[in-house]
Structure formats: structure tokens, C-alpha cells
Design a protein around this motif. Structure first.
Motif, short mmCIF file in Angstrom:
data_model
loop_
_atom_site.label_atom_id
_atom_site.label_comp_id
_atom_site.label_asym_id
_atom_site.label_seq_id
_atom_site.Cartn_x
_atom_site.Cartn_y
_atom_site.Cartn_z
N GLY A 101 -6.87 -27.10 -47.65
CA GLY A 101 -7.03 -25.87 -47.97
C GLY A 101 -6.30 -24.71 -47.00
O GLY A 101 -6.48 -23.54 -47.22
N THR A 102 -5.69 -25.40 -45.93
CA THR A 102 -5.13 -24.24 -44.92
C THR A 102 -3.50 -24.45 -44.85
O THR A 102 -3.02 -25.70 -44.87
N ALA A 103 -2.82 -23.35 -44.77
CA ALA A 103 -1.33 -23.43 -44.78
C ALA A 103 -0.99 -22.71 -43.28
O ALA A 103 -1.66 -21.82 -42.91
N ASN A 104 0.02 -23.24 -42.56
CA ASN A 104 0.08 -22.73 -41.11
C ASN A 104 1.64 -22.59 -41.03
O ASN A 104 2.44 -23.32 -41.77
N LEU A 105 1.90 -21.44 -40.22
CA LEU A 105 3.51 -21.19 -40.27
C LEU A 105 3.67 -21.01 -38.67
O LEU A 105 2.80 -20.11 -37.97
N GLY A 106 4.60 -21.67 -37.85
CA GLY A 106 4.91 -21.44 -36.33
C GLY A 106 6.08 -20.83 -36.19
O GLY A 106 7.11 -21.23 -37.01
N PHE A 107 6.26 -19.85 -35.56
CA PHE A 107 7.38 -19.22 -35.08
C PHE A 107 7.40 -18.55 -33.51
O PHE A 107 6.35 -18.49 -32.83
N THR A 108 8.45 -17.92 -33.12
CA THR A 108 8.58 -17.26 -31.81
C THR A 108 8.74 -15.90 -32.12
O THR A 108 9.61 -15.23 -32.78
N LEU A 109 8.08 -15.06 -31.16
CA LEU A 109 8.01 -13.45 -31.32
C LEU A 109 9.56 -12.95 -30.79
O LEU A 109 9.90 -13.64 -30.14
N GLY A 110 10.08 -11.98 -31.41
CA GLY A 110 11.20 -11.35 -30.70
C GLY A 110 11.08 -10.78 -29.55
O GLY A 110 9.89 -10.74 -28.73
N THR A 111 12.31 -10.40 -28.98
CA THR A 111 12.34 -9.80 -27.66
C THR A 111 12.05 -8.26 -27.38
O THR A 111 12.04 -7.92 -26.29
N ARG A 112 11.56 -7.59 -28.66
CA ARG A 112 11.42 -6.23 -28.56
C ARG A 112 9.80 -6.00 -28.79
O ARG A 112 9.13 -6.73 -29.90
N SER A 113 9.44 -5.10 -27.95
CA SER A 113 7.84 -4.95 -28.15
C SER A 113 7.69 -4.17 -29.48
O SER A 113 8.64 -3.29 -30.05
N GLY A 114 6.57 -4.19 -29.85
CA GLY A 114 6.18 -3.27 -31.26
C GLY A 114 5.18 -4.24 -32.07
O GLY A 114 4.82 -5.26 -31.64
N VAL A 115 5.44 -3.82 -33.30
CA VAL A 115 4.47 -4.56 -34.28
C VAL A 115 5.26 -5.54 -35.10
O VAL A 115 6.32 -4.93 -35.79
N TYR A 116 4.94 -6.67 -35.11
CA TYR A 116 5.34 -7.66 -36.16
C TYR A 116 4.41 -7.85 -37.42
O TYR A 116 3.25 -8.26 -37.24
N ILE A 117 5.10 -7.88 -38.77
CA ILE A 117 4.24 -8.15 -39.83
C ILE A 117 4.52 -9.32 -40.59
O ILE A 117 5.74 -9.45 -40.84
N VAL A 118 3.70 -10.35 -40.69
CA VAL A 118 3.95 -11.48 -41.48
C VAL A 118 3.18 -11.54 -42.81
O VAL A 118 1.88 -11.18 -42.96
N LYS A 119 3.85 -11.91 -43.92
CA LYS A 119 3.39 -11.79 -45.20
C LYS A 119 3.25 -13.19 -45.96
O LYS A 119 4.19 -13.70 -45.86
N ALA A 120 2.09 -13.70 -46.30
CA ALA A 120 1.86 -15.03 -46.85
C ALA A 120 1.41 -14.83 -48.76
O ALA A 120 0.79 -13.88 -48.63
N GLN A 121 2.27 -15.59 -49.35
CA GLN A 121 2.27 -15.25 -50.80
C GLN A 121 1.88 -16.64 -51.44
O GLN A 121 2.79 -17.71 -51.19
N VAL A 122 1.00 -16.86 -52.23
CA VAL A 122 0.85 -18.08 -53.15
C VAL A 122 0.29 -17.43 -54.49
O VAL A 122 -0.54 -16.58 -54.87
N GLY A 123 1.34 -17.49 -55.49
CA GLY A 123 1.45 -16.87 -56.91
C GLY A 123 1.31 -15.28 -56.60
O GLY A 123 2.23 -14.82 -55.96
N THR A 124 -0.02 -15.19 -57.13
CA THR A 124 -0.14 -13.37 -57.32
C THR A 124 -1.01 -13.05 -56.02
O THR A 124 -1.41 -11.94 -55.56
#
Length: 822
Positions: A101-124
Motif C-alpha cells: 500500500g506504500t509507494a516510495n521515491l528517493g532523490f537528491t535535493l538541488g544546490t539552491r536553497s528554496g522550496v522544492y515541490i514533489v507531486k505524486a499521481q495515481v489515476g485521478t
């Protein structure tokens, strides 16, 4: 369920529950069983139930991140093997499968400070995950200050930037600032500030000195050094003075400064020029000079002309100009000129002037001249003083004295002496009498008349005075009708007064002057006895002791003029002794005599004298006053058959003897009593009469009465057995009636007298309660009697009542009672 007989089967429908998993159903017929297993899978994903971020929603740039979401169907069952699509800026779209029941995503933050937004989508279904990337550890410090060259005293803002290795600004870090070098440490102390958005700033004001101001900023091991070069400010033109003074013909140095407001030297060339018109030719040592780079100043020498006045010099450097004014003053005095009056009226204003000039003829100002009075007249009105020259002239103003003569003043300056002599003459002459203008003389005698011709201060003038008789009560003559004033300004004549008293007038005249009138008051001459008369009743021939007499006389001189001034001496004589001298003033020709006669009877002579002149004389016989009857005792005790001396006194209140005959009578006797001695006539020397009573042989009261005219006294002699005898005190008056006291005859009363005594007496007074209220010790008797003023020992008058008097004299004690009635 039943078995279908046709088909030999039986069926049932099963609806699984809302939870995924294995559902087991068992069917049995008899002993036979069958088992059905149905696996219920989750329904289509309907809800994203949770999100997770590792290590958290805030992470340092470049960090490894894992984001997760959970999926469930509409019943809450975890979705499996569902594909999730992930999207983010800077990250390519990718997919992952759910597991449990759980989906995971691993990644590395960029070198600029600020706000990073990640969007997850399953169907609608979609989920948005926000991660804030913060800067890394500070790694770089950069200088951000602009404008490193500025004027002294300017406001300077120093700024440094602090960032991580990727250039992200680091906030809320403490930056330390430290001044370096002497210039900076004089105006700035070490301090700290916080970075805001990766920038730290420090604001301060540069000092007044030019040069390099160095400040070091540091954070941990990172440092940055900022250098600000302070250059001079806007130069200003300054002068050592704008106005000064020097002596004519002298040289002087003129200096200007070209510096900023902090005194930092500027640079440039100065142009100098003289401003016309000039009082006289003057010279400048140069027309162009250069600003000294070390001092920021430039000088030139001006040589003044020979005339006093203002010399103006203009100087220019660039667009700046200034003017210097030098007042040329006179040189040392070389010549003098004097001015002043020769003759002036006394008490007039005089102005003396002395002019001083230098070698070029310029008048010398602000020089001190000493003025000194010479001679008695000048020194009386003027003290040594000094004045300053104004426009070359020293002036001394003063007022001449009121005396005529020569006033001499000496003016000196630096050894030069000028003497001023002013002759003071008298002012406008006036004619006025010497003295008040009213002279007093006596009829028939001569009176000297004097007038004076002088000014208001008494300085004499020469004139001829004519004299004229005015109103006169009787014929009068003048010794001269025209006289000339003497050296003191006085003119004199004599008037011989007539024989009538009154006011005589004489008018004195002089050409050009107002007349003056003298009044001569002719008084009566010496009084005479023949023209002195009694006014009113004549003097009395007799009077009573301690009484009064009043007489008056009218006094005239030999011409029968009423004598209106002077005094009459009234001399009162008794026998050969002068007992009184009374002086009364003559008022409107009358003199009154009022006298209170003495208390001693006899013949008195009164002489009225004016100086040595006897005007009137009269005699008056003073008779005794109202007689009083005294007795040597009122009660006495004795032994039967004793001889008792009886004595009465017949005198007035002042002790004057009154003539009279005494009648002695025995009014009561227990047994036969007889007179052994009797004197019926009052003794003219002692004022007393005596008798001796021989008491009878029986005890009891023997009463004797003595009578003189209407006055009587009684003696009570009580014959007692041996041991009971005592004497009674003689008391007068008894009772003492205060309200009826004769104040005219006895003004020193009320009183009570105790007697008779030949020597000192001690008197004690008691009230009816037996209290001692007054004691008088060792009192000498007056005419055999002692007086008590009815006061207690506190000086307070006693009240009405009965009192007991006890006296002791010569070892003998006497007792008596008396009453006081108020």
C-alpha cells in the motif's frame, strides 16, 4: 440450501466483506463436506491516506531525500501493485509500484536553497509534498561595500555577504567587526551584527582626518577586510581675522586658510587685491600666492598708508572670495592744540579740549589724557581724572564752583603739559536783606539795617543802595538814605525807632535790581513798676495751709507799650527762706501766677520780678487747716490708784498747731478719781494739752472725755488686778471712710495714723481672721505718728472690714482696733 433433484446440485451466493483477504466457506451434506476458498483483493485505489518525508520537510541543499505516500481503496484496504507517477522541478518524471500500500521515491535535493515541490499521481488521485532546502554551512564571505572613497565625516555602510559552498546566502549568523589602524580605532569600537538574507552591515561616521579607515569582518574562520579611503571635504575659505587695526605706515601679515570643515588642507592659488578707494597709497607684497599643502594656508604682507581710515583687501581662490578690513590708527601723538573759555560765570558749564595729532597730522583717538586741578578753587570742585581722546580730541567738561576767581586745570600726556585758566566772575546780582529781613528792636532805640548785593551764590557785586522809610507806627529816622556796598557786597544804614511798638518798614533799592523791604519789629521797652497793675482780684491776704492762690499782672514799659514777651520770676519767701521760684511767660502783656501753698502755717511774701526789676510784691498769711483731735490712747489698763497721764493733740493734718481750750471731764468712775495735774490751754509750741488722772481704789472702767470746741475724744482706763494691764493704741481716723475722704485737703490719702511715738516703731496689721496682712518695721514717726496707706504687703488695697493694729516702740506694745469702710 436444498439439493436440486433435477441437477443433483445446490448453490448459494457469497458477497465478501469490505476487508481484503481470504474468505473460507464449508458446505456439508450429512457426513460429506466440501470447502470453498475465496481471496478478496482490494478495490481500485480511492484515497491517498498519508505522506512521509525523510529526513524531514526541511533539509540542507544536496541532501538525500525519500518521500512516501500510502494508497487505499474506498474501504481503507491498502492498494497493491499500483503504479504511482512522480513529478518535480529539476527531476524527470518517474514511476514506482506500491508495496504493501506504500509507494516510495528517493532523490537528491538541488544546490539552491528554496522550496522544492514533489507531486505524486495515481489515476485521478494526486498528493503534493513540499520540502524547504536551507543553505549549507557558511563557506564563503564576500565584500559587498560600494564607494570605498568618500569625504571625511561621511556616513559609511560596510556590508559583507555570507554564503555556503553553492552560493546560497546564510542568514542569522553573527559577524564580528574589528577596527584596524589608529584612524579607525579612534572612532569605532569592536562590535557584532547579524546577517539578514545572507548580508551583515555596519554603519559608522568617518573621522575628521583623511586617510585609510580599515575594518575586518569575520565569522569563525572566514574573514573579509574593507578599506575606506577618506579624502578632504569641501574646502572653505577662512581668515585669521576679518577686521584688525594697525598704526598708519606700518606693515602687517595677512593670512587665509583653505581647508575643509575638519581642517584638512586644500590646494589652489590665492589672488590678492586692494579695494579702492583707499585713505592713502598702500602696498601688497604679492598678488598671487599658493596654498601650503601642509598647513592649508597662504600669507601676504600689507603696508598701510599714512592716513587713518579703513584699508580693504580682497582675496579670491576659485569661486570663493573674502574681504579683510584693516583700520589704520594714528601714530604716537606729536603735536597738541588747546581750546577753552577764558572768562565764565560761576557755576556755569565749562568744556576744556586738547587736540592730539601724530607725525602725519592724523588726530589721535583713544589716548588717555590726565587732567589735574591746580589751586584751591579747582581742587574743591574737581578731582584728578582721565579722559580718552575722541577723533583726536580729549574733552573735560565740568561745572565751575560758586566762588569767583581763577580756576586752573593742567592737562598732561606723555610729558606734554597744557594749562587752562578760567576766570570765574559773579553771576546775575540780586538785592536781598542780610538775614531773614525781619529785625527786632525796642522802641526809641536804633537798629542796624543791612542788605547785600551778590549773585545767588553770595559772590559780592558793587552797587549804590537807596533807603526809604515805609509804614511806621510813630516817627522814625534813617542815619543815611544812600550807601555804597563794601567789598563783601553789603550796604548799611541805621533806623531810630519811634516810641510806639509795632512794625516799621524800610525799602532798599538799587539800579536794575528788584527792591527789597525790611521789617523792623519794635517791641516794648523795659517794664516799669509804675505801669504794672494787677489783673482781676488782688492777691489774698490769708490762705489755708496746702491751699492755692492765683494772681495775674498786666505789664507795660515807660511809654505804656504793652510788654508782650519775656518772663516773670515769682519768688515765694517765708521769713528769710526762699521756698519756691516759679517762672511764667508773658502772654499778650499778662503774666499769671498759680501756686500751691506749703503745709507749714506762717506769713509768705511773693515778689514778681522782670530780671532785676521788682514789678509787684504781696504777703499772705497761711493759717492751719481743719483741726484734728488726737489722743495718746483710747483704752488702757492699770492697777487701782495709779496715776495715768492723758494727752490730746490739736493740730491740722500737716501738724500745724491750732489754738484752743480743752475741757477735761470724768464721765464714769467705779470709785472716786481725781485730777492731779491739768493744763486746759493748747500748748502753742507742741499743739497738745495734758492731764493726769488718779484712778480710784476700785477696779472697773474709768471714762474721761476731752473736748475742744465741737471735737471730743474719750479715754477708757480699766483698773484691773495686778498682772492684767496693757496700753491701747491711738488710731486716727477711726473708722476710715474711703468714699468720703477729703482729697483736696489730704491728697495723699486715704490713710490711717497710729500714735503717739517718740522713736522708731514696728507696726503689724491683722484682719479679723488673725492673718498678718502688713508689717512695717523700724518706721520713724512723722510728728509723733506713723501712717499706713491701707495696702497689704503685695501693694493691694485692703477690703472693707475690721482690722487689728499692734505697735512696738521702745519695748512697749500697744493694741488697737479700727474699721475700713469703702
Amino acid at each position: 440450501t436444498d439439493v436440486d433433484i433435477q441437477t443433483g446440485s445446490s448453490s448459494i451466493t457469497l458477497t465478501p466483506g469490505t476487508r481484503s483477504g481470504v474468505y473460507v466457506v464449508r458446505a456439508s451434506v450429512g457426513t460429506l463436506t466440501a470447502t470453498f476458498t475465496i481471496t478478496a483483493a482490494p478495490d481500485e485505489p480511492a484515497t491517498i491516506i498519508n505522506t512521509a518525508i525523510t529526513p524531514g520537510t526541511t533539509a540542507m541543499v544536496g541532501s538525500q531525500m525519500v518521500v512516501s505516500i500510502g494508497l487505499s481503496d474506498k474501504y481503507g484496504n491498502q492498494a497493491t501493485t499500483t503504479t504511482v507517477t512522480w513529478q518535480s522541478q529539476g527531476i524527470a518524471a518517474t514511476t514506482t509500484q506500491t508495496m504493501n500500500g506504500t509507494a516510495n521515491l528517493g532523490f537528491t535535493l538541488g544546490t539552491r536553497s528554496g522550496v522544492y515541490i514533489v507531486k505524486a499521481q495515481v489515476g485521478t488521485l494526486t498528493a503534493t509534498i513540499t520540502i524547504t532546502a536551507i543553505p549549507g554551512e557558511p563557506a564563503i564571505m564576500t565584500i559587498m561595500t560600494t564607494g570605498t572613497v568618500t569625504g571625511v565625516i561621511s556616513q559609511v555602510e560596510l556590508r559583507v555577504g555570507l554564503s555556503d559552498q553553492w552560493g546560497n546566502p546564510v542568514a542569522t549568523k553573527t559577524i564580528s567587526w574589528q577596527p584596524i589602524g589608529s584612524l579607525t580605532t579612534q572612532i569605532l569600537a569592536a562590535t557584532t551584527t547579524q546577517t539578514i538574507n545572507g548580508t551583515a552591515s555596519l554603519t559608522f561616521t568617518l573621522g575628521t582626518k583623511t586617510g585609510e579607515y580599515i575594518v575586518r569582518a569575520s565569522f569563525e574562520t572566514l574573514t573579509a577586510t574593507i578599506t575606506i579611503t577618506a579624502v578632504p571635504g569641501i574646502p572653505r575659505l577662512s581668515q585669521s581675522f576679518t577686521h584688525d587695526s594697525r598704526t598708519v605706515g606700518s606693515g602687517m601679515s595677512l593670512e587665509i586658510g583653505y581647508r575643509d570643515e575638519s581642517g584638512n588642507p586644500g590646494s589652489g592659488t590665492v589672488e590678492w587685491s586692494l579695494i579702492e578707494p583707499l585713505p592713502a597709497a598702500a602696498f601688497l607684497s604679492a598678488t598671487f600666492t599658493t596654498i601650503n599643502p601642509q598647513t592649508g594656508s597662504s600669507t601676504v604682507t600689507l603696508t598701510l598708508g599714512t592716513k587713518t581710515g579703513e584699508y580693504m583687501v580682497r582675496l579670491r581662490i576659485g569661486a570663493l572670495t573674502a574681504t579683510i578690513t584693516i583700520t589704520a590708527l594714528p601714530g604716537e601723538p606729536a603735536t597738541t592744540i588747546t581750546h577753552g573759555p577764558v572768562v565764565a560765570v560761576v557755576n556755569s558749564q565749562v568744556e576744556l579740549r586738547m587736540g592730539l595729532f601724530d607725525q602725519y597730522g592724523n588726530s589721535v583717538a583713544t589716548t588717555t589724557v590726565n587732567w589735574e586741578p591746580v589751586g584751591t578753587l579747582s581742587s574743591q570742585i574737581l578731582a584728578a581724572t582721565t579722559t580718552q581722546t575722541t577723533n583726536g580730541t580729549a574733552t573735560l567738561g565740568f561745572t565751575l564752583g560758586t566762588k569767583t576767581g581763577e580756576y586752573v586745570v593742567k592737562a598732561t600726556y606723555d610729558g606734554r603739559i597744557n594749562t587752562f585758566t578760567i576766570t570765574a566772575i559773579h553771576g546775575t546780582p540780586l538785592l536781598f536783606p542780610v538775614g531773614s529781613g525781619q529785625i527786632t528792636g525796642r522802641v526809641g532805640e536804633g537798629c542796624l539795617l543791612e542788605v547785600k548785593v551778590c549773585d545767588e551764590y553770595g559772590n559780592p557785586a558793587t552797587a549804590t543802595v537807596s533807603w526809604e522809610l515805609g509804614l511806621t507806627p510813630a516817627t522814625a529816622t534813617l542815619s543815611a538814605t544812600n550807601t555804597i556796598t563794601d567789598e563783601s557786597g553789603k550796604a548799611r544804614t541805621t533806623i531810630i525807632l519811634g516810641d510806639t511798638s509795632g512794625t516799621y518798614t524800610v525799602r532798599a533799592k538799587a539800579d536794575g535790581l528788584s527792591d527789597t523791604v525790611l521789617q523792623i519789629i519794635a517791641m516794648a521797652g523795659t517794664p516799669t513798676e509804675s505801669n504794672t497793675t494787677w489783673v482781676g482780684p488782688p492777691p489774698p491776704a490769708t490762705a489755708t495751709a496746702n491751699g492755692t492762690i492765683t494772681v495775674a499782672v498786666s505789664i507795660c514799659d515807660g511809654y505804656e507799650n504793652v510788654v508782650k514777651e519775656g518772663a516773670v520770676n515769682w519768688v515765694v519767701i517765708r521769713g528769710t527762706n526762699t521756698v519756691a521760684t516759679i517762672t511764667t511767660n508773658i502772654v499778650e502783656g499778662k503774666a499769671e501766677f498759680y501756686c500751691k501753698l506749703g503745709t507749714i502755717a506762717g506769713t509768705y511774701t511773693v515778689n514778681a520780678k522782670f530780671g532785676a526789676i521788682l514789678l509787684k510784691s504781696f504777703s499772705v498769711r497761711v493759717n492751719p487747716g481743719i483741726p484734728i483731735l488726737f489722743q495718746n490712747f483710747t483704752t488702757k489698763t492699770c492697777l487701782p490708784g495709779a496715776d495715768i497721764p492723758l494727752e490730746i493733740g490739736y493740730r491740722d493734718a500737716f501738724g500745724n498747731v491750732v489754738n484752743g481750750t480743752v475741757t477735761w471731764e470724768i464721765m464714769q468712775m467705779p470709785a472716786t478719781a481725781s485730777w492731779s495735774v491739768i493744763t486746759p490751754i493748747i500748748n502753742p509750741q507742741t499743739g497738745s494739752s495734758t492731764a493726769t488722772l488718779t484712778v480710784g481704789s476700785l477696779t472697773g472702767a474709768y471714762v474721761v472725755r476731752a473736748m475742744v470746741g465741737s471735737l471730743t475724744v474719750s479715754f477708757t482706763i480699766t483698773a484691773l488686778t495686778e498682772g492684767g494691764a496693757s496700753d491701747e493704741l491711738l488710731i486716727y481716723p477711726n473708722p476710715v471712710k474711703v468714699q468720703e475722704w477729703d482729697k483736696f485737703t489730704y491728697p495723699d490719702g486715704p490713710w490711717v495714723k497710729f500714735g503717739r511715738f517718740d522713736g522708731q516703731v514696728t507696726v503689724r496689721i491683722y484682719d479679723v481672721s488673725g492673718s498678718l496682712i502688713r508689717i512695717m518695721e523700724n518706721v520713724p514717726p512723722d510728728n509723733f505718728f506713723v501712717k499706713w496707706d491701707l495696702k497689704n504687703d503685695d501693694g493691694v488695697q485692703v477690703n472693707s472690714g475690721i482690722y487689728l493694729g499692734i505697735t512696738i516702740a521702745n519695748g512697749k506694745k500697744m493694741i488697737g482696733r479700727f474699721a475700713v469702710i469703702r
